[in-house]
Design an enzyme around this catalytic site. Structure first.
Site, PDB file in Angstrom:
ATOM      1  N   HIS A  65       3.024 -29.936  59.939  1.00  0.00           N
ATOM      2  CA  HIS A  65       3.246 -30.395  58.564  1.00  0.00           C
ATOM      3  C   HIS A  65       1.949 -30.563  57.778  1.00  0.00           C
ATOM      4  O   HIS A  65       1.355 -31.639  57.818  1.00  0.00           O
ATOM      5  CB  HIS A  65       3.938 -31.758  58.588  1.00  0.00           C
ATOM      6  CG  HIS A  65       5.400 -31.704  58.805  1.00  0.00           C
ATOM      7  ND1 HIS A  65       6.297 -31.518  57.780  1.00  0.00           N
ATOM      8  CD2 HIS A  65       6.145 -31.835  59.925  1.00  0.00           C
ATOM      9  CE1 HIS A  65       7.531 -31.532  58.267  1.00  0.00           C
ATOM     10  NE2 HIS A  65       7.470 -31.725  59.567  1.00  0.00           N
ATOM     11  N   CYS A 102       8.097 -26.425  58.880  1.00  0.00           N
ATOM     12  CA  CYS A 102       9.029 -27.059  59.820  1.00  0.00           C
ATOM     13  C   CYS A 102      10.431 -26.473  59.634  1.00  0.00           C
ATOM     14  O   CYS A 102      10.655 -25.317  59.916  1.00  0.00           O
ATOM     15  CB  CYS A 102       8.987 -28.576  59.630  1.00  0.00           C
ATOM     16  SG  CYS A 102       9.729 -29.476  60.992  1.00  0.00           S
TER      17      CYS A 102
END
Lengths: 234, 781
Positions: free
Chosen positions: A203, A86
């Protein structure tokens, strides 16, 4: 073997990433403060999600100048494993460790939801325990995850099998509807030329335990552990 | 510090205009003179005006709030601190509170919402509790509908967009998961949106910090963002009605910086771990003023502060401005003398301003100096405990609408001629697309609901469920469940019963996950307390909350009162919002609300006692169906038996712990038909059920009435007997086997008549995209 999790002011997935390594993978792990150039002899570096430096100026734009990133660049050049998740992916792009950029989502809003990604290559230390074509359910949570690069970079990425993951349907089709943020060619994660640096927007740290809705992402950490175990003494 | 000046602060020239500007009445001014024994300085007058504002002093509500239950074995800290705290076991405690940011969010939706979230987060981490989850209860004016002026719709769209992105922007960057909450729409919130932010944090039971100054001579340290001119008189603004031109109060709204708050969180938690911090309080409403006098008052000491030392963003700020500024992301703490450097070093590491600005003194007074000159010297008590307390006239409450349905409503329902039943499938679709019922995905996907990797059930579920990582002593991890609920329309129709419902429904949502509800926090949003009819609403609502919280075993550990929610004399519906926290011993047994697979038995658990036809006719007028389909409002909220509700909630947690159920969901807006439909959507599972209706009423009643204490559960066919047996141990409850879950079909029969036959995909499409559709609609002025 030791993992290092970078901590910038504004990192907020540092504890989450640390927890997966310590509690799920059961491997030694330490935090590495942005202000110190020392990587404390870590064997793999995890650049966690969050809002390093508050996303001021541009995501990742300030973090690349931190002392720790100068060491990470050297570490990666020497073949060390670096995973950016991310905001970590955004930082690695800004730092020039990965090509391309992450622009504002096509819908101009932050998006947090479960998505599916298809494994595009098993030939990397991050994906070796996965099958090519294997679909993972992994969540995203970002405002700027719209991957973009120029045509020749895209050609190079594809030619060299450096696209690690693409957003897909649950059954593995690459469609515009499965693309949550407008990323070029549905790209969710890419490898560097040496295949020792992976950046991805979804994630795996949030999908390594069944109680959280999916444990699919743990394969990425498991692959890293396998790679480091195999390469012990590097 | 400099010696105490002999000279009293320079008196200001007090005029009626000056007092009016400060919203101080003549009687209040007389009390100020008495407390000081002299004429106040301008700075002192400013300090009194904010500390005695409704927002800070609760002067209209305090006498009533005393009726709330606040104690139980689990309560570690009740009302009066920055947040309430309960013991959750395994050495953990949780701090939680809900607070309003209504007025700023109307004037500047984005910043109003961000600073609302920021403020409540500081209340939590100032107690050394790391924020673990947030939720929001949002209420707006309508965003679609015929006959509503385009300009108003446009304004409401702007407020919705601004508030949602403000909440998202702050919480996402700060790194706390948002578990949703509620988003409601009613006409009365057009000029007065409600933004109530809830936060919960985890702290070790023996590491809690309090907002108390101690130890004469100890240094007072200011930490965080620099002080600017923003937010001056924010607390006073929140204590007035809005009139024409309230938008001009925009400079009063503070600006939030979540990155700064994140640094402040990490810095404060690390500083508290040094052991050199003795007390700490955030600077929220009334900023430096509130934190200095409250910390002194709690410790029975005083604080002596030199404003020249306060980090400032602007030059030339007066003492008055510095004391009243509501700049965000600031904290005040008292450290142990001789160990201040340990504290300062931590903040330096996090890149934060941290400066010693004063000293703890023995005299219980607030002493403020500016350029070395004493500008305020006030007894702490006069600002806090001795603030005015009003027994405002409580009017007699009168039912605001008629009790019986109109002829036209009854005709639409085919009440006389039962043969002419409606197309209830169409009605269901209409309800599923209604603003108050449709999916809030558009809102929730903008929030990071997963950071910190503890979210077991996030937005869109009955309640948020979080696991606690370091818990369970090697066995299954412990969990916390939390839900928010309010129902302004019901409180308007009957403030006491409506408030009881808010408690009961929030607790029921928590119980549906299998958790045991253990504590409550409340946010009381009402109109102008100077009107006796508003005080009647407030007083009755507090009675309702008190009764329900006692019956359900959920003491109120804190909260917030927001009054003067009126624009141009138009008040909002009285809207108490309840937050309920529950504990689940084994988080892996937490129940989802969605139907899991075809082939499961669908059961209804509900009260044995059913109202008379007359009662049910009246209750139907308060339903979402009456509002959306009939366009009418009459009658009363559904009746509620708190003893039966308590039994239901106990039964639910036992059923979950026994692992007998696959899902549990509460029946609320839109009745059983909507609850069944919503249960189908997540996994695209259908239902086929038969409702039994003994009374001679049109089918709209069994399908869409919103009777209390009703829950739909699913289980294996083979477990039905065990579920019945377990529930039979509780008085006043019955179990009906309605049918089963199936593939894509959605079928409801009433007695023997099939009344709704549809498919899940079609219903889901209507429900899933309605909110986005309404917001995207081009508004042509």
């Amino acid at each position: 073997m030791k993992f290092g999790v970078l901590v910038f002011p504004g990192s907020n997935c540092d504890h989450d990433t640390f927890n997966v390594v310590a509690e799920i993978a059961h491997q030694p792990v330490t935090f590495l403060w942005h202000d110190s150039p020392s990587l404390e002899n870590c064997d793999a570096i995890l650049v966690p999600g969050g809002f390093a430096y508050g996303d001021y100026l541009r995501t990742g734009a300030l973090a690349r100048f931190s002392p720790v990133m100068q060491s990470v660049r050297k570490f990666a050049d020497d073949g060390g494993l670096v995973l950016g998740i991310c905001n970590g992916f955004q930082i690695l792009c800004e730092a020039g460790l990965l090509p391309g950029a992450l622009m504002r989502n096509a819908g101009l809003k932050y998006i947090c939801k479960q998505v599916h990604i298809r494994t595009e290559t098993a030939d990397s230390p991050f994906t070796s325990t996965l099958r090519k074509g294997q679909v993972l359910q992994v969540p995203i949570g970002h405002m700027d995850g719209n991957y973009f690069c120029d045509q020749s970079t895209l050609d190079t990425l594809q030619r060299n099998d450096r696209v690690a993951f693409r957003y897909s349907t649950p059954t593995g089709e690459i469609t515009p509807e499965a693309n949550p943020n407008g990323s070029l060619s549905n790209i969710a994660g890419i490898l560097n030329e040496g295949r020792n640096v992976l950046g991805m927007m979804p994630h795996p740290d949030r999908s390594s335990e069944r109680i959280l809705g999916s444990a699919d992402g743990f394969a990425i950490f498991a692959s890293m552990v396998a790679a480091l175990t195999g390469a012990a003494g590097r | 510090m400099k010696p105490v000046a002999a000279v009293a602060p320079e008196p200001t020239t007090v005029t009626p205009e000056l007092l009016a500007q400060h919203s101080i009445t003549a009687e209040e001014y007389a009390r100020i003179e008495e407390a000081l024994g002299r004429t106040p300085s301008l700075t002192e007058l400013g300090i009194y005006s904010v500390m005695w504002s409704e927002h800070c002093s609760y002067k209209s509500s305090r006498v009533h709030l005393k009726r709330l239950p606040t104690k139980s074995d689990r309560v570690v800290q009740g009302p009066g601190e920055n947040a309430g705290i309960i013991d959750v076991g395994d050495g953990w405690a949780c701090a939680f509170k809900i607070e309003s940011h209504n007025h700023p969010s109307y004037i500047e939706p984005f910043q109003g919402a961000t600073t609302g979230v920021g403020g409540i987060l500081r209340d939590i981490f100032t107690m050394n509790a790391r924020p673990f989850a947030v939720m929001d209860s949002l209420r707006f004016g309508p965003i679609a509908g015929e006959g509503i002026p385009q300009e108003l719709l446009h304004k409401n769209h702007t407020i919705v967009e601004g508030v949602v992105s403000g909440v998202a922007s702050y919480g996402n960057c700060f790194g706390v998961p948002n578990l949703g909450g509620e988003t409601k729409f009613e006409e009365c919130y057009s000029g007065n949106p409600l933004v109530n932010a809830f936060a919960l944090g985890l702290v070790r039971r023996d590491e809690i910090f309090y907002a108390k100054a101690t130890g004469i001579g100890n240094p007072v340290i200011y930490v965080g963002a620099k002080t600017g001119r923003d937010g001056i008189h924010g607390a006073t603004m929140a204590s007035e009605e809005f009139k024409e031109g309230s938008e001009q109060k925009r400079p009063n709204v503070q600006v939030g910086d979540p990155f700064m708050e994140k640094l402040l969180l990490e810095g404060c938690i690390e500083a508290m771990a040094t052991g050199a911090v003795l007390g700490i309080q955030d600077m929220g409403a009334a900023g430096l003023t509130c934190s200095t006098c409250e910390m002194g008052a709690r410790g029975g000491v005083g604080l002596d502060v030199e404003l020249d030392l306060v980090p400032q963003r602007e030059t030339g700020m007066s003492a008055y401005e510095t004391m009243l500024s509501e700049s965000q992301e600031r904290m005040l703490l008292v450290a142990e003398k001789g160990r201040e450097n340990e504290v300062l070093e931590v903040f330096k590491k996090w890149g934060l301003d941290a400066v010693i600005v004063g000293t703890v003194i023995a005299e219980p007074r607030l002493r403020i100096r500016h350029h070395g000159v004493l500008v305020a010297d006030i007894p702490n008590q006069s600002l806090t405990d001795d603030a005015p307390l009003y027994h405002r006239p409580v009017g007699e409450w009168k039912a605001p609408v008629q009790m019986e349905p109109t002829r036209s409503a009854l005709d639409k329902l085919g009440y006389e001629d039962r043969v002419q039943q409606r197309n209830y499938a169409d009605d269901l679709r209409l309800l599923l697309g209604a603003e108050n019922i449709c999916s809030k995905r558009w809102v929730h996907e903008q929030y990071d609901s997963m950071v910190q990797t503890n979210t077991v059930q996030g937005p869109g579920c009955e309640a948020g469920v979080m696991r606690i990582k370091d818990s369970g002593n090697g066995g299954p991890q412990r969990g916390l469940a939390m839900a928010l609920d309010g129902n302004g329309r019901w409180c308007y129709l009957d403030p006491k019963l409506g408030a009881e419902h808010a408690v009961a429904e929030a607790a029921r949502k928590v119980a549906c996950t299998g958790a045991t509800p253990v504590a409550a926090t409340n946010c009381l949003n009402f109109g102008n307390p100077e009107k006796p009819e508003i005080m009647a609403q407030l007083s009755a609502a507090i009675d309702g909350i008190a009764e329900a919280c006692i019956a359900l075993g959920t003491p109120v550990t804190g909260g917030n009162v927001s009054l003067y929610n009126e624009t141009r004399g138009e008040g909002i519906y009285p809207t108490p919002v309840l937050g309920i926290v529950g504990i689940i011993d084994d988080v892996t047994t937490a129940l989802p609300s969605a139907f899991q697979a075809p082939g499961h038995a669908v059961l209804l658990i509900s009260p044995e006692k059913i109202g008379t036809i007359e009662e049910r006719l009246r209750e139907f007028g308060s339903s979402e169906y009456a509002k959306q389909v009939l366009g009418e409002l009459w009658g009363v909220p559904p009746s509620l038996d708190l003893a039966v509700e308590a039994s239901l909630q106990k039964a639910l947690s036992q059923l979950a712990a026994a692992k007998l159920l696959h899902s549990a969901r509460d029946i609320s807006d839109g009745g059983i038909a909507v609850a069944l439909a919503e249960g189908c959507f997540e996994h695209n599972v259908g239902v086929s059920v038969k409702l039994l209706e003994g009374a001679d009423l049109p089918h709209a009643w069994p399908l869409f009435q919103e009777s209390a204490s009703q829950v739909i559960v699913t289980c294996d066919e083979s477990a039905v007997g065990k579920v019945r047996a377990l529930v039979a141990a509780f008085d006043g409850l019955r179990v009906d086997h309605l049918g089963e879950t199936v593939a894509d079909q959605f079928e409801i029969a009433v007695n023997r008549h099939p009344v709704i036959r549809d498919n899940v995909t079609g219903l889901k499409n209507r429900w899933a995209h309605a909110l986005e559709g309404a917001l995207r609609e081009v508004v042509t002025a």
